[in-house]
Design an enzyme around this catalytic site. Sequence first.
Site, PDB file in Angstrom:
ATOM      1  N   GLU A  34       6.426 -29.161 -11.129  1.00 30.83           N
ATOM      2  CA  GLU A  34       6.698 -27.918 -11.865  1.00 30.83           C
ATOM      3  C   GLU A  34       7.086 -26.773 -10.931  1.00 30.83           C
ATOM      4  O   GLU A  34       6.686 -25.623 -11.110  1.00 30.83           O
ATOM      5  CB  GLU A  34       5.507 -27.539 -12.751  1.00 30.83           C
ATOM      6  CG  GLU A  34       5.293 -28.542 -13.868  1.00 30.83           C
ATOM      7  CD  GLU A  34       4.426 -27.998 -14.978  1.00 30.83           C
ATOM      8  OE1 GLU A  34       4.710 -26.894 -15.475  1.00 30.83           O
ATOM      9  OE2 GLU A  34       3.462 -28.681 -15.341  1.00 30.83           O
TER      10      GLU A  34
ATOM     11  N   GLY B 251     -16.753 -35.298   7.426  1.00 30.07           N
ATOM     12  CA  GLY B 251     -16.508 -36.156   8.582  1.00 30.07           C
ATOM     13  C   GLY B 251     -16.020 -37.532   8.168  1.00 30.07           C
ATOM     14  O   GLY B 251     -15.184 -37.673   7.270  1.00 30.07           O
TER      15      GLY B 251
ATOM     16  N   ALA C  19      18.390 -34.167  -9.204  1.00 29.01           N
ATOM     17  CA  ALA C  19      18.216 -32.808  -9.725  1.00 29.01           C
ATOM     18  C   ALA C  19      16.744 -32.585 -10.042  1.00 29.01           C
ATOM     19  O   ALA C  19      16.303 -32.766 -11.173  1.00 29.01           O
ATOM     20  CB  ALA C  19      19.067 -32.585 -10.985  1.00 29.01           C
TER      21      ALA C  19
ATOM     22  N   GLN D 247     -22.195 -22.271  12.417  1.00 25.96           N
ATOM     23  CA  GLN D 247     -21.196 -21.301  11.972  1.00 25.96           C
ATOM     24  C   GLN D 247     -19.846 -21.960  11.677  1.00 25.96           C
ATOM     25  O   GLN D 247     -19.129 -21.541  10.772  1.00 25.96           O
ATOM     26  CB  GLN D 247     -21.004 -20.203  13.028  1.00 25.96           C
ATOM     27  CG  GLN D 247     -22.078 -19.136  13.013  1.00 25.96           C
ATOM     28  CD  GLN D 247     -21.730 -17.939  13.874  1.00 25.96           C
ATOM     29  OE1 GLN D 247     -20.752 -17.974  14.633  1.00 25.96           O
ATOM     30  NE2 GLN D 247     -22.518 -16.892  13.775  1.00 25.96           N
TER      31      GLN D 247
ATOM     32  N   SER E 170       6.256 -25.400  -3.809  1.00 28.78           N
ATOM     33  CA  SER E 170       5.838 -24.119  -3.230  1.00 28.78           C
ATOM     34  C   SER E 170       7.037 -23.352  -2.682  1.00 28.78           C
ATOM     35  O   SER E 170       7.085 -22.122  -2.751  1.00 28.78           O
ATOM     36  CB  SER E 170       4.817 -24.361  -2.108  1.00 28.78           C
ATOM     37  OG  SER E 170       3.570 -24.743  -2.640  1.00 28.78           O
TER      38      SER E 170
ATOM     39  N   CYS F  11      10.899 -34.391 -20.179  1.00 23.12           N
ATOM     40  CA  CYS F  11      11.816 -35.043 -19.238  1.00 23.12           C
ATOM     41  C   CYS F  11      12.877 -34.049 -18.779  1.00 23.12           C
ATOM     42  O   CYS F  11      13.823 -33.748 -19.517  1.00 23.12           O
ATOM     43  CB  CYS F  11      12.481 -36.242 -19.891  1.00 23.12           C
ATOM     44  SG  CYS F  11      11.325 -37.416 -20.647  1.00 23.12           S
TER      45      CYS F  11
END
Length: 409
Positions: A389, A365, A134, A304, A392, A128
């Site tokens: 954690e 799809g 925060a 492709q 990014s 925790c």
Amino acid sequence: MAEFTLDLNDDQKQVRDWLHGFAADVIRPAASEWDEREETPWPVIQEAAKVGIYSLDFYAQQFFDPTGLGIPMAMEELFWGDAGIALSIVGTGLAAVGVLANGTEEQIGTWIPQMYGDANDVKVAAFCSSEPDAGSDVGSMRTRAVYDQAKDEWVLNGTKTWATNGGIANVHVVVAVVDAELGSKGHASFIVPPDTVGLSQGQKFKKHGIRASHTAEVVLEDVRVPGHCLLGGKEKLDQRLARARERAASGGGERVKNAAMATFEASRPAVGAMAVGTARAAYEVALDYAKTRTQFGRPIIDNQGIAFQLADMRTQIDAARLLVWRASWMATTGKQFESAEGSMSKLYASETAKKVTAQAIQILGGNGFTREYPVERMHRDAAIYTIFEGTSEIQRLVIARTLSGMPIR
């Protein structure tokens, strides 16, 4: 010191294949059910305990693998099975890492076994740290721990959020402020033993992904824990706080360890490995689909536009795994993360998982957009890797500050 190698030894291959079999035979068949139920998959955790996967011994063996590849290899295979169930199986590990990173040998031996229980009485643990105000900004933490010298007890008050296993855990590891003037350097970690008065579960979150993993608030109201529940002990804490005060007074000097950051630094490559597992799973579904789905008289992989996507997906997955393995090997062999290699591995693998799972949906799809195929769930699960954690953005900040020599607060 183990030399870096990309070849798994026979023991590692045996463990990898064993984990892959468990993921394929036990985790995957249950994945959709527990995702829909949004509940902790206790029967699956118990099965993992019965075969020895959910146990202190198993994670200790992988943790002490001299190559450093034991933990990331295990994480990749389990999360290849399903991210939500796998997080329920490994979520206790973050609390265990918190004790390993900050605790004494006695504390490690006392509390980590209680986090797991046994195959007949499975337990979980919770770490925790985050709070409503925060998350990434650990310096804004408000949960307080005040020492009652007369009773040799610490009194904890505050609210934690985004806690995996929060409120249902047998053992909670709580990060709290012991000296507010020192910011993030004034934090310490505490064990809250089972059935401690004053600890309760707050809101349980209904999530976009990893829905088989329990995530909730943890409310601490005058929670009293014995002095020996301070991880590392009071003497060590007093010494650390004294160094931090001296550093603050002088305006520089020695960098002081932060309890929560020490846990995250140790776990970031493992989170990267989780992301690699999810990305690999989605890629494999997309590859199989592209080879069997025909349009205009030929498999769609002959186009492709599809083939190049799959080539990029596989390249990015392999690159992410290499970054994870490098960081894990460096951590195990004592090499410093001079360029924030741990954060690099978590950043790249997390972003790869989001991108690859989205591409998998595109390749399938309309089928990819339905719950009849697992890539829809994998894409929802992958979103968490760029958030928990350390987002990014935080990883990029850590990397940039490390490269520039600026302090990481």
